[in-house]
Structure formats: C-alpha cells, structure tokens
Design a protein around this motif. Structure first.
Motif, PDB file in Angstrom:
ATOM      1  N   PRO A  67      20.228  12.720   5.503  1.00  0.00           N
ATOM      2  CA  PRO A  67      20.398  11.260   5.502  1.00  0.00           C
ATOM      3  C   PRO A  67      19.615  10.620   4.364  1.00  0.00           C
ATOM      4  N   ALA A  68      18.461  11.189   4.053  1.00  0.00           N
ATOM      5  CA  ALA A  68      17.668  10.641   2.959  1.00  0.00           C
ATOM      6  C   ALA A  68      18.408  10.784   1.636  1.00  0.00           C
ATOM      7  N   LEU A  69      19.054  11.937   1.449  1.00  0.00           N
ATOM      8  CA  LEU A  69      19.857  12.128   0.237  1.00  0.00           C
ATOM      9  C   LEU A  69      20.959  11.094   0.158  1.00  0.00           C
ATOM     10  N   GLY A  70      21.592  10.869   1.313  1.00  0.00           N
ATOM     11  CA  GLY A  70      22.668   9.885   1.353  1.00  0.00           C
ATOM     12  C   GLY A  70      22.163   8.507   0.945  1.00  0.00           C
ATOM     13  N   VAL A  71      21.008   8.134   1.487  1.00  0.00           N
ATOM     14  CA  VAL A  71      20.448   6.828   1.138  1.00  0.00           C
ATOM     15  C   VAL A  71      20.154   6.774  -0.357  1.00  0.00           C
ATOM     16  N   MET A  72      19.535   7.836  -0.869  1.00  0.00           N
ATOM     17  CA  MET A  72      19.202   7.845  -2.299  1.00  0.00           C
ATOM     18  C   MET A  72      20.458   7.630  -3.117  1.00  0.00           C
TER      19      MET A  72
ATOM     20  N   LEU B  61      12.865   1.351  -5.949  1.00  0.00           N
ATOM     21  CA  LEU B  61      11.574   2.003  -6.170  1.00  0.00           C
ATOM     22  C   LEU B  61      11.354   3.103  -5.148  1.00  0.00           C
ATOM     23  N   PHE B  62      11.645   2.804  -3.884  1.00  0.00           N
ATOM     24  CA  PHE B  62      11.432   3.832  -2.863  1.00  0.00           C
ATOM     25  C   PHE B  62      12.349   5.032  -3.091  1.00  0.00           C
ATOM     26  N   SER B  63      13.597   4.786  -3.464  1.00  0.00           N
ATOM     27  CA  SER B  63      14.500   5.916  -3.669  1.00  0.00           C
ATOM     28  C   SER B  63      14.099   6.719  -4.889  1.00  0.00           C
ATOM     29  N   PHE B  64      13.713   6.024  -5.915  1.00  0.00           N
ATOM     30  CA  PHE B  64      13.268   6.695  -7.124  1.00  0.00           C
ATOM     31  C   PHE B  64      12.027   7.534  -6.822  1.00  0.00           C
ATOM     32  N   GLY B  65      11.082   6.916  -6.130  1.00  0.00           N
ATOM     33  CA  GLY B  65       9.873   7.642  -5.739  1.00  0.00           C
ATOM     34  C   GLY B  65      10.222   8.852  -4.892  1.00  0.00           C
ATOM     35  N   ALA B  66      11.169   8.679  -3.984  1.00  0.00           N
ATOM     36  CA  ALA B  66      11.557   9.788  -3.112  1.00  0.00           C
ATOM     37  C   ALA B  66      12.074  10.948  -3.944  1.00  0.00           C
ATOM     38  N   LEU B  67      12.840  10.630  -4.984  1.00  0.00           N
ATOM     39  CA  LEU B  67      13.389  11.708  -5.806  1.00  0.00           C
ATOM     40  C   LEU B  67      12.267  12.448  -6.534  1.00  0.00           C
ATOM     41  N   VAL B  68      11.290  11.696  -7.045  1.00  0.00           N
ATOM     42  CA  VAL B  68      10.153  12.346  -7.699  1.00  0.00           C
ATOM     43  C   VAL B  68       9.455  13.284  -6.715  1.00  0.00           C
ATOM     44  N   LEU B  69       9.191  12.777  -5.503  1.00  0.00           N
ATOM     45  CA  LEU B  69       8.498  13.599  -4.518  1.00  0.00           C
ATOM     46  C   LEU B  69       9.331  14.823  -4.160  1.00  0.00           C
ATOM     47  N   PHE B  70      10.636  14.599  -4.048  1.00  0.00           N
ATOM     48  CA  PHE B  70      11.487  15.718  -3.665  1.00  0.00           C
ATOM     49  C   PHE B  70      11.491  16.793  -4.748  1.00  0.00           C
ATOM     50  N   ILE B  71      11.457  16.375  -6.007  1.00  0.00           N
ATOM     51  CA  ILE B  71      11.432  17.363  -7.084  1.00  0.00           C
ATOM     52  C   ILE B  71      10.161  18.205  -6.984  1.00  0.00           C
ATOM     53  N   ILE B  72       9.036  17.541  -6.739  1.00  0.00           N
ATOM     54  CA  ILE B  72       7.785  18.299  -6.591  1.00  0.00           C
ATOM     55  C   ILE B  72       7.872  19.216  -5.379  1.00  0.00           C
ATOM     56  N   GLY B  73       8.390  18.678  -4.282  1.00  0.00           N
ATOM     57  CA  GLY B  73       8.544  19.507  -3.081  1.00  0.00           C
ATOM     58  C   GLY B  73       9.452  20.688  -3.349  1.00  0.00           C
TER      59      GLY B  73
END
Ligand code: HEM
Ligand code: CU
Ligand code: CU
Lengths: 865, 257
Positions: free
Chosen positions: A298-303, A387-399
């Motif tokens: 669902p997070a991917l979908g939101v992004m 901003l939140f979605s962009f940040g989420a993508l950065v975090l996901f890349i690190i994860g």
C-alpha cells in the motif's frame, strides 16, 4: 445531476489539448449539490452523532474509523518503543533500568506485534477503505456490513491485546513468537500470553473478512471501461495486497489456532521435540514473508499516486511497475526459508531460497527507478504529501540496499539476530509508514473538505526525517548489538543514545501532525473537489468529502475518460454505444446486471446496522472466555495455572451475544445494489455472494492445507512409520463418517433441485436430511472420541493424538457451523423462501461440499496410512 | 569440498574469499559496504538532483501537450527504455554480488564436518569437535573425551573448532562475535558450525534468539588457550581458574557475569 445525462464522448486516449489543470476540474460534471439531502433516509444518523459511528456501514466512515484507531495504536506501540529506547540509553544488567527483564521482553514483543498488525496494515486499510471504492467507481464495498464487521473485529482484537497486559502480563516471546518459548510451559504470563495469541487470531478473522470483501468488490464493481490492469496504482497495490492477505493470513491463522490449542487444550505440537520448533518457523514465515509486502505494497501505491500528482507526470513504465508487483506477490510465497538459514536446512534448500530471494528483490529495483524517472520533466511541487513520499523512497532505498547484505547468506549468518536486521526492517517498514503518512496528508482534504497548514506539515516532515535517521542510522553503525537485548557492549553507548534522542524527536514530530490535522478540522480552509493540480483518479472528481453514495451518477470510462451516466438511462440505450466493442476486444467484459433493469429504481441502499458491532462484541467476549480455559489434564509441566472461571463465564455470555447478533443480522432487511453497468472481468458470471464464498473457501483451503501439512511435517520428522505410533486401530467409525458426509452432499443437491421446482416440502425435507446426516456424523465422532479418551488417548497424550484430535476437530467445527446454517436455511424454507431461487442453497452447498472433500483427505491420512 | 572448488574456474577461485570466518566476513562485508554506499549515493543523489532540477517554477516548462487529466484512465508515462537499462544494471550488480558470495558459502559450508580445507589456513588439520547445548540461560559444552563444562568453552589456539549445537528447552542461537560464528540451537535438532580459534584470550558467547527472561544476560565465555593448556584442561589436569585468561576482550561489559 444536471448536464451529464449522456456519457461524455471525449476524444480517445485522453484529450490531446493541453488544458491547465485548474480547468480540468470544471470540465468534469460537478457532483450534484443536492446529493447530500437524502442521506438521512437511509437510517444513518448524522456525522456528528456518536450513534452513527456504531452503526455505519459506509466505506468512508469505516475508513475513517480504521485510520483513527490505527493512529491510536501507533501511539500505543510508539510509547512501548520509547520505553525500550530509554532502557537502551545505556547497557544494563538485568535489574537496572526502568523495565525489568520480563517487562522488556513484553515491550519488545508487544511493540512489534502492535506496529505490524494493529498499526501499519490497518492504517493502510483505512486509506484503502476510503479510497478504493472511489477510485474504481463503486458506491461502497460489496458487503458493507461485513466491512463494518472487519473494523469492529479489528478494534476488539486490539482491545483484547490491551487487556492481555493485565492478565499477568502479555506475550513475551517476540513478535515472531518462536516455539517452544510460545507455549505456557515457558511463559510466565500464561493467561495474558494466551490472550495475546487469541487477539491475533481475532485480528486474522478481521483481515480474512476484509480480504474477501475487497476482492469481491474489486472484481465486481469497477466502473465500466476500468479494466483490472487500468486501475489506479493505489488500487492495484491494494488488490495485490488483499490477494496476499487472503492466503498468507490463512497460514498464520493455522499457526495461531494450533498455538491456542497448545495453550488451552493441551495439545503438544510446539513442545514436541519432533520438529515442533521448526514447524512454527515454517508456518510463521510462510505468512511472515508475504506480510512484509502486505505491509509495504500500500505504501508503494501511495508513493506512485503522490509522485504522479506532484510531478505532474504519469508513472514511467506503469505496466512494468504493476507487473513487478504481481511478480513480487507471487514470489512472496516461495522465499520464506531465507529466515531460516541458520536452522538445520541443507545446502540445496539454502541455495534455492537464496536464489528466490534475489529474484524477489529485483522487481523492487524496477519500481524504484520507475518512481525516480517519473520526476523527469515534471513540475515538482514540494507539498507535504510529496515530501513524505519522497522521503519514503529515500528510506526504502537504504532499507533495500541493506537488505541485499542479508540476502548474501554468508553475511546473513553473522547478521541474524543483530541490530543490522532491526535497522534494516525499520528502514523498510517505517519507510513504508512514511509514505502512508504522506497518503494521509494527500487525502486528508478529500476526507474532510479542509486543508491543513502546509508549513506545519513541512515542520512535521523535517522533524520526522531527521528523527528517523538519527534513530535508525546509528543502529547500522553499532549493528553488532544483539537484538532484543539491553545488555550490550558499552563501547556502543553513544550511538544508542543518539538513537534514543532520535526516537524522541520522531515521537514529538507526531504531536505536530496531530495538532495540525485536528485543528484544521475546524479552522482549515475549505477545499474544492480537487486541491491538487494534475491529480487524475476518480476520487478527485467528486466533492470533498464525497457524498454518501460517492457519485452523481453511474461512473463510466467508456469514452476514455470518467463520466457519470445518469441513473435512468435505459439499458438499451447504454448498450448501443460503439465503445463497447473496443472494450470487449481488449479482454474486458461489460455485463448486464443480474436483473434486466439498467435503471436504478431504488436509490435506497442501506447504510446502517448495529449487528456488525454485536457480532464483533460477541466474538470478543467469546475469545476472552477461551483465553481463560486451561487443558483439563494440565500439569505444571505443560501449562501452569488453572482455568479462570470468570473469564470462562464471560465467554459464555459472548457466545449468546454472538448467536443473537448473527441471527439478527441475517434477518435484518439490508438493501445493497450493484451498479447496472460495471466492469466485472473475469467474474462477470459469478454472482457476488458466490464469488465471496469462493474467495473464503480459497483461504480455508490454505488453513486446512497448513493443518494437514503440519501433521505430515511432524510425522515425517518423527519417522513416518517407525517413529509414529498409530493409535487408531479401528477405521470403521471414520469410514462410516465418510459415507454419511458423502450422502449429505447429495441431499444438498436435492434441496437445490427442489427449490428450482418450487417444491417447499422437498426443500425442507432435503435440508433436514442433510442436517440429520451431519448430526449423525457428529454423534459417531463423539462415540469414537469417548472410546479413545477412555483408552487414554487424550489430545495431550502425545503428538500423534494432538494432530489427530486437532485436525479432525477443526473439521468437526466446520461441520457444526454448517449445521447451524442449515437450520437457518430450513427455517427460512419453511417460511416459504428459496422457491425458484436456489442460490443461497447453492452457496451453502459449495461450503458443504468443500467440508466433505476435506474429510476425504483426512480420512485416509489419519485412519489408513 | 575439492569437488565444489574445482567447479569454479581458476581465476574465479582467487576471487572467492576463503580463510577463517573472520577473514571471509570482513572481505565480503567491505565489498558490500563500499558498493552499497556507492550505489546508495548515486541513486539517492540522482533523486535529489532530479527533484531539484524539475522543481516547479524552475523557469522551464516541459509541457509536451499531454498533461495528466482528471478522470483519465491511467496510462503509462513514457517508454521506459531508460527504466530497463537501469534495472538491468542494478540486477547485474545484485546478482553478481550474490553469485560471488555463493562461492564462499560453498566453502564455508564445507568446513563444519570432517577435515577442514587447507584454505582455512591452519596448520593442525585435526578439528576439535564440541557438542554444545543451550539451556535457559546458559550453554554447556561437551568435549570429545566426554568432559563437560558450563558457561565456559575452552578451545586450543589455531585449530578448527566444529560445533554441534542443540537445545534442551527453547530455541536459542549461539554466536561468538569475535569469530563470526553463529548458529541456531533448536530443541530436537542439531546444527553444525565451525570457526578458527585465533588470538588466545577470553571472549563472549552470546545468545541471539529471544529465549525468555534471562535472554539479555545469557552470556558465556570462550577461552582460547595454547594447545598444551587445552589438553591439560580436558584431561582434568588443570581447572578453569588456572587457565590464563588474562587477555580479556577489551571494552566488554563488566557487569555481565
Ligand atoms: C511503523 C512503525 C514501526 C514498526 C512497523 C516497527 C516494527 C518493529 C518490529 C517488528 C520489531 C521487532 C520486535 C521483535 O523483535 O519481536 C521492532 C523492534 C523494535 N522497534 Fe520498532 N517498529 C516501528 C516503529 C518504531 C519506533 C518509532 C521506534 C523507536 C522509537 C522503534 C523501536 C524499536 C526497538 C527499540 C525495537 C527492539 C529491537 C530489538 O531489541 O530487537 N520502532 N519494531
Ligand atoms: Cu522474508
Ligand atoms: Cu536467548
């Protein structure tokens, strides 16, 4: 509903002229202003009244309930996390610090369970509840009352979990609940931990109901022209999530039922040295790995939605993005053993699972790049949701990158059980939650009709992002800290202190969010239908908040863009449009409604029922009661402590409440209608209830599959023939029961035939015959079991007995549920129902045949082999 | 193990890290760390750069006459050639990294039983086999001659130690961070692992799987001693207290046991 009697015929493939986004809104039919007037007619109290929230079945209300409740659990789980972070301020010996050892274990376990089960998924499903019907063009979910049941079960399961803290302490064996630490013998908090396990089981019930509901809805209620692969990405991600949920949670349910039975019936599965520990890891991770994606999709979908809107671009490689998700969803069921690299599995298996694990990581690369490339040539506006979605993508890349480390088995060998893992999964999971918060900011104006303060939103983001990285990045640095331990290497102290500070900053950032969203409810600026330029999906084409039944007409994409057909367009006129061929050629299918009416002559769908609340309350009390049970022959070795008579009494009351509510809900007149024109591929010819029953049976197959698999696994580990004591000497009762059930399947068919022939006595007689045969089955089983008990073969006598009684017992429970439904059907038939319409009997028949087929597997497995 | 090794071509053989578990881990971990950081910086840097470059109001308008419209059926944005290119690149990086470590996995898996390979780099090829049992909340060790110790594992320096690990009660996990060894201790199952005891001294043995109230404190010690001392010890000619464990692990938690 003024000027949209005819479908808008836009030029195909989206209008070629470049309009400024603001004008696009006006192009669309304005939602009927008078739309809100007739709400009160549906017996749904107004939004301001407390009663409304107890009786509502409307998907938007339920969505809001989900969101609010899940945020409550975020605070609950977050508080536990902060307690742990305080404990970790410095390395401590057992007695030091605010938490003692047992309390720390409870905090770790409860935090993990609450965040994964009661916060993150329900939060996503709050958004999904609100938005999926809007995005696909449906008035509501297929089964609105069941949707309310899902919500109430969710809430009550959380309550049950909360109460477990006060029953001697909650479950303390980690969120992975490894065996045999998870059985009472090793749990000092016996009743509390049983209750926590039951709370999870109740949660799974909620999830299963809601998976079935979403699947049925998404397959049967899409707007005309909206093919499965044309769904907005958020809806696609939810579709795949519910598919995974349907099967993965069934495996978890099996694990939890077995565990509950080990707790309250004294079965010996997880204590058994013949692979009890490994059985748990298989069952749990078969669920657990898909769960990772269930949480993340669902997070991917939101992004994807938010990136598209705020870059003003369409998703690059959209079809590959969706194909990747499909691939991941399928593969997620074949990677579970990568959580078991250090168990005794052999090299071949390790190699296989290493390969599938890399395989599953690759589609994510594609999705990440797809999101990044979507920004190119965009008009990026740095709003709070972006901003939140962009940040989420950065975090996901690190994860993701740190996850590749774990995919290399040699590194996993050393990193297992350390803070590397803790840091990695928080980057991924809380990274996902980051996107979901972005989603909340994105859709908040839609849900409330108000805009929040953008500046405060950005303040929240900055605090959140800094806090997050200050919290989790140091964990990579001091990754050698063992997980779930507060007694760590003193050299690591400064890093852990940084993490603790980060944790508090992260926590504080939510105060800003709560304040902002709460205050904006009153003082926020009113927004129109669509505050975000370049948003495309249907929810933005209706008012904010949308009217009770969502659309001013029947949504359709026939002309290539969304339009609303007037309710009273006669069917013939609708069908003559040439657009339909194109749609069918494309693999879609436009189907006539069940009836002949394309007019929607009722307009009075029901939206209120108290019984979902009643049913869930009943289940809640019943589960409280079950938690109070202890095995009759419990010794301190198996399960210390005695049954709790008060709890058991409460459980009795619960059963009554449950029974009354179920009956009342079945009797209650509750009207729902399906849109006369909708996209229903590939289930156009499967009526919605039937489709629901099929979906449910799909998950039941996994449930029984897991039980049978567990039996085979245990027996195989013990030594199929030589290590296994076959204590059933007499197969005759089993054989008799096989015949009884087969005959009863036949009599259900007779009942259907009689219904079609409008023969009331025939229907009743056949149903009662089925009932009697089922009762015969149970009596026979009762006699058989009492014999076995007399000979000392009780469920706790050994693993052979445990597997036999529990597996066939689960089947017997299915038979009993069937009998209850049969009684109800017979009673209704007596009142003259089902004449000429045999569907309800047919759907019951599906279930009943399924139960028979299961027995055809159980009989040889337990009586003959 | 020779069989496996000969499968890999000669140049590849030199590429694949071998040696003690510590060496192997360090080599691979560093490669991953460097590459991972690099990829992370490139990808995230590229994200930020794009976000900056295409910010709204940057003076440029890339309007190609096909802006997203409210109410349109979702469509693909762009062709995605670039998408597959970068996807292909990332796939190559990930797959080659994992395949590369697979060679080491085969090597590591081969040493936990029988004679260790010469690549491990020890002189005395005889492995020391220790049966290890986890229980709440400590470890017991049984040596080849039947001697048992609790909470202390004594091993000779410079030899391969092969562990056979199981549990008496719940699921534990035995790890010696110093030697990069870790394996599950599962009731009813026996797992195998191995390490080379280098550097005489005393180091921690930690439980890595939550096993109950005492889990945080479930710490035992490994004493690495010279060969003669080891023999004296298992033949009951000396006691633990006589073992020279002066060389204590630096900075370890004093509070623990
Ligand atoms: C969406 C939010 C979060 C999710 C889904 C999540 C999930 C989890 C899970 C699954 C565990 C493992 C529990 C176990 O080992 O049994 C865990 C552990 C932990 N989490 Fe979170 N968490 C979240 C947020 C947070 C926050 C905000 C903090 C800190 C303020 C935090 C701190 C911790 C700590 C300290 C542990 C214990 C690690 C250990 O000792 O193994 N988590 N979390
Ligand atoms: Cu996994
Ligand atoms: Cu432990």
């Amino acid at each position: 509903m003024s000027d949209n009697d005819q479908p808008r015929t836009a030029t195909d493939g989206g209008t070629a002229d470049a309009e400024a986004s603001a004008e696009v809104t006006e192009e669309l039919p304005a939602p009927g202003v008078g739309e809100t007037e007739d709400h009160e007619e549906h017996a749904l109290p107004s939004l301001g009244s407390v009663k409304r929230w107890f009786v509502t079945t409307n998907h938007k209300d339920v969505g809001i309930l989900y969101i609010v409740t899940s945020l409550f659990f975020l605070v609950f789980g977050g508080t536990l996390a902060l307690l742990m972070r305080i404990q970790l301020w410095q390395p401590r010996a057992a007695a030091g610090g605010p938490l003692d050892a047992l309390a720390y274990n409870q905090a770790v376990s409860a935090h993990g369970l609450i965040m994964v089960f009661w916060f993150i998924s329900p939060f996503a499903f709050g958004l999904a509840n609100y938005l999926v019907p809007l995005q696909i063009g449906a008035k509501d979910l297929s089964f609105p009352r069941l949707n309310a049941v899902s919500y109430w079960l969710y809430l009550f399961s959380g309550l049950l979990f909360g109460i477990s803290f006060f029953q001697g302490g909650t479950f303390a064996g980690g969120w992975t609940m490894y065996a045999p630490l998870n059985v009472p013998k090793y749990m000092p908090t016996a009743i509390g931990s049983t209750m926590a396990v039951l709370a999870l089981a109740l949660f799974v019930a909620s999830v299963t109901v809601s998976s079935v509901n979403f699947l049925t809805t998404m397959y049967r209620m899409r707007a005309e022209g909206l093919k499965m692969r044309k769904l907005p990405v958020f809806s696609s991600s939810i579709l795949l999530t519910v598919w995974m949920m349907l099967f993965a949670f069934a495996a978890l349910l099996a694990a939890l039922l077995i565990l509950t039975s080990d707790h309250v019936l004294g079965t010996q599965y997880f204590l058994s040295p013949e692979g009890g520990s490994l059985l748990w890891t298989h069952l749990f991770w078969f669920f657990g790995h898909p769960e990772v994606y269930i949480v993340f999709f669902p997070a991917l979908g939101v992004m994807a939605e938010v990136f598209q809107t705020f870059t003003g671009r369409r998703l690059v490689g959209r079809k590959w993005f969706i194909a990747s998700m499909v691939l991941v969803a399928l593969q997620s069921f074949i990677v579970w053993m990568h959580h078991m690299f250090l168990t005794a599995i052999n090299l071949e298996v390790k190699t296989l699972f290493m390969a599938t694990t890399i395989g599953i990581s690759l589609p994510f690369d594609l999705m990440v790049f797809s999101l990044i490339y979507t920004m190119i040539k965009g008009r990026i506006r740095f709003t709070t949701p972006f901003l939140f979605s962009f940040g989420a993508l950065v975090l996901f890349i690190i994860g993701g990158i740190t996850g590749v480390f774990l995919g290399a088995v040699v590194l996993d060998y050393e990193m297992r059980g350390t803070y590397w893992v803790v840091a990695h999964f928080h980057y991924v999971m809380v990274g996902g939650a980051t996107a979901l918060f972005g989603g909340l900011y994105y859709w908040y104006p839609k849900m409330t009709g108000k805009m929040y303060d953008q500046l405060l939103g950005k303040v929240h983001f900055v605090m959140y992002f800094v806090g997050f990285n200050l919290l989790y990045f140091p964990m990579f640095v001091v990754w050698e800290t063992p997980r779930r331990v507060f007694n760590y290497n003193p050299a690591f102290t400064p890093w852990h202190q940084a993490a603790t500070i980060g944790g508090f900053l992260l926590g504080a950032s939510f105060l800003v969010m709560f304040y902002n969203l709460f205050v904006s409810l009153r003082t926020g600026e009113d927004v129109g239908d669509n505050p975000w330029a370049y948003a495309t999906s249907a929810e933005w084409a209706v008012s904010s908040p949308p009217p009770l039944e969502n659309f001013p007409g029947i949504p359709s994409y026939r002309g290539g863009t969304l339009s609303f057909l007037d309710d009273v367009v006669p069917a013939s006129e609708v069908e003559t449009d040439g657009g339909q061929e194109a749609i069918e050629a494309d693999g879609g299918e436009v189907v006539e409604p069940d009836g002949v009416y394309a007019t929607h002559d009722h307009g009075h769908d029901s939206h209120a029922s108290i019984w979902p609340f009643g049913i869930s309350l009943g289940m809640f009390l019943t589960f409280l009661g079950i938690a109070g049970l202890r095995p009759p022959d419990s010794t301190d070795l198996v399960a210390p402590g005695a049954a709790d008579p008060v709890l058991v009494g409460v459980g009795g009351v619960g059963l009554v409440v449950l029974g009354v509510s179920l009956f009342a809900m079945a009797r209650e007149p509750f009207y729902t209608s399906e849109a006369p024109i909708a996209e229903r591929w590939p289930y156009a010819h499967v009526e919605k209830v039937k489709l629901g029953v099929w979906m449910f049976l799909g998950s039941d197959v996994i449930l029984f599959g897991a039980f049978i698999g567990s039996y085979v696994f245990m027996r195989f580990n013990a030594g199929w023939v030589e290590g296994w004591h076959v204590f059933i000497e007499n197969p005759i009762p089993g054989l008799m029961n096989t015949y009884l059930l087969l005959t009863s399947s036949f009599s259900v068919v007779l009942a259907m035939v009689a219904a079609r022939k409008r023969n009331t006595p025939g229907v009743i007689a056949s149903l009662l015959t089925t009932f009697m045969l089922g009762v015969g089955f149970l009596i026979n089983k009762y006699i058989e079991w009492s014999h076995l008990f007399h000979e000392g073969h009780t469920p706790s006598a050994g693993i052979e007995e445990s597997t036999f009684f529990l597996t066939t017992g689960l089947h017997a429970l299915h038979v009993i549920s069937g009998l209850v439904i049969l009684l109800y059907l017979a009673w209704r038939a007596w009142g003259g129902a089902y004449l000429g319409e045999d569907e309800p009997i047919e759907y019951f028949g599906l279930y009943w045949h399924f139960v028979d087929i299961v027995w055809l597997f159980l009989f040889p497995l337990f009586y003959i082999l | 193990m020779i069989g496996y090794a000969s499968l890999l071509s000669v140049p590849l053989q030199q590429l694949v890290p071998r040696g003690t578990r510590v060496t192997v881990f360090q080599n691979i971990f560093w490669v991953f760390l460097v590459l991972g950081t690099l990829v992370g910086i490139v990808v995230i840097g590229y994200m930020f750069w794009n976000a900056y470059r295409y910010r709204d109001g940057n003076g440029k308008d890339y309007d190609d006459g096909d802006l997203p419209q409210l109410g349109e059926i979702p469509k693909d944005g762009g062709k995605g050639r670039k998408l597959f290119l970068s996807f292909g690149l990332s796939a190559i990086i990930v797959i080659s990294l994992i395949v590369w470590t697979y060679g080491t996995l085969l090597f590591v898996e081969g040493q936990d039983t029988g004679q260790p390979s010469s690549d491990v780099g020890v002189e005395n090829k005889d492995p020391v086999v220790v049966d290890t049992t986890g229980y709440r909340f400590n470890w017991s060790f049984e040596y080849e001659n039947g001697k048992e110790t609790n909470g202390r594992l004594v091993v000779p320096e410079g030899r391969v130690v092969q562990l056979r690990v199981t549990s008496d009660d719940v699921f534990h996990n035995l790890g010696i961070p110093k030697y990069r060894v870790k394996t599950d201790a599962i009731p009813g199952e026996t797992t195998r692992s191995w390490f080379v005891a280098e550097d005489p001294g005393r180091y921690r043995i930690i439980c890595y799987e939550l096993c109950g109230q005492g889990h945080s404190g479930m710490i035992a010690y490994i004493h690495v001693v010279p060969q003669e001392e080891y023999e004296q010890f298992i033949n009951n000619e000396s006691s633990l207290s006589e073992i020279s464990a002066s060389d204590d692990e630096s900075g370890r938690l004093a509070a623990a046991r």
